[in-house]
Design an enzyme around this catalytic site. Structure first.
Site, PDB file in Angstrom:
ATOM      1  N   CYS A  52      33.293  -6.436  25.783  1.00  0.00           N
ATOM      2  CA  CYS A  52      33.441  -7.578  24.849  1.00  0.00           C
ATOM      3  C   CYS A  52      34.911  -7.769  24.487  1.00  0.00           C
ATOM      4  O   CYS A  52      35.641  -6.812  24.256  1.00  0.00           O
ATOM      5  CB  CYS A  52      32.636  -7.329  23.580  1.00  0.00           C
ATOM      6  SG  CYS A  52      30.872  -7.539  23.876  1.00  0.00           S
TER       7      CYS A  52
ATOM      8  N   CYS B  15      31.408 -11.667  26.077  1.00  0.00           N
ATOM      9  CA  CYS B  15      30.911 -11.494  24.698  1.00  0.00           C
ATOM     10  C   CYS B  15      32.101 -11.228  23.768  1.00  0.00           C
ATOM     11  O   CYS B  15      33.217 -10.979  24.212  1.00  0.00           O
ATOM     12  CB  CYS B  15      29.920 -10.340  24.623  1.00  0.00           C
ATOM     13  SG  CYS B  15      30.528  -8.819  25.351  1.00  0.00           S
TER      14      CYS B  15
END
Ligand SMILES: Nc1nc2c(c(=O)[nH]1)N1CN2[C@@H]2O[C@H](COP(=O)(O)OP(=O)(O)OC[C@H]3O[C@@H]1[C@H](O)[C@@H]3O)[C@@H](O)[C@H]2O
Length: 241
Positions: A78, A159
């Site tokens: 992420c 993400c």
């Protein structure tokens, strides 16, 4: 027969299949070192070939690449994805310095295909080394469909905060028709979008974070409940990712 094949091979406006295409794919697959679960390079090359061999080079679909996407699936940490638009060289220069960040090119899928060309014929297992269709010839060509589906898959997997490097020397730094604008932005499921708007050291900026094209990008990001930031920068050193 030779004339017939010669005629068929001349009908596109893009470069032909890269010489030693399959060997090049295999070489790149074996040399890819970033972390990805052990991959079977022979299967990957076969899946890439099967995506376009024996197929009309104007009727390639995203499904044709599904087996390849499955074999090269890679989760990027992420906050470590860098998308780009009209800033290819700068984006890759940045991720060369920052090995913890990934552009699509730094993921196996993009790494395999960057800079290559490929297409075949509907009725033979040959590759067309003379010419291949571009988007101008037909949209559903092997290379354009590949970059659209690879970009979509890459963006879908991002993400946290997604970074995008845009070009401030262009009047419309955010171009809705670019791959970033047309494909990646709409498939993003990340929580935040951080725009780095890169300007010339000397030249006057043609677009800035307070310009209308970035305002349009912000409205799309907000519509996807993503928090939005934009920073005007003059050098990659200012990119605090
Ligand atoms: N070799 C690569 N090519 C591409 C990548 C990519 O990551 N690597 N692409 C697209 N792409 C091809 O580059 C041009 C447009 O670039 P350009 O007009 O400069 O920018 P785009 O926004 O269209 O495309 C860049 C965006 O999509 C992926 C990459 O993850 C970036 O976030 C067009 O032919 C696309 O099919």
């Amino acid at each position: 027969v030779g004339l017939w094949i010669y005629w068929k091979a001349q009908s596109w406006s893009g470069p032909g299949t890269t010489p030693y295409f399959l060997e090049e794919l295999e070489k790149r697959c074996f040399s890819y070192t970033r972390d990805i679960s052990p991959v079977d390079c022979t299967k990957i090359v076969e899946a890439f070939e099967n995506a376009f061999i024996f197929k009309d080079p104007c009727k390639i679909t995203e499904e044709d690449y599904e087996p390849l996407l499955k074999l090269t699936k890679q989760s990027i940490p992420c906050g470590k994805v860098l998308l780009w638009s009209k800033t290819k060289a700068m984006a890759h220069r940045f991720t060369q310095q920052r090995q913890d960040l990934f552009t699509l090119e730094d993921a196996l899928l993009g790494y395999l295909a960057d800079g290559l060309s490929w297409c075949g014929f509907p009725d033979s297992n040959a590759m067309n080394y003379q010419s291949c269709p571009t988007r101008g010839d037909c949209k559903e060509n092997p290379v354009s469909v590949f970059w659209d589906v690879a970009s979509k898959t890459f963006a879908q997997g991002a993400c946290g905060v997604v970074n995008v490097l845009l070009n401030g020397t262009r009047s419309n730094a955010f171009d809705e028709n670019s791959t970033f604008g047309r494909v990646e932005l709409h498939t993003l499921k990340a929580s935040a979008l951080h725009v780095w708007l890169l300007h010339d050291q000397e030249g006057e900026p043609s677009d800035t974070c307070s310009g209308s094209s970035i305002a349009h990008l912000e409205s799309i990001a907000s519509g996807k409940s993503m928090t939005f930031n934009c920073q005007d920068i003059k050098s990659l050193d200012e990119m605090r990712v």
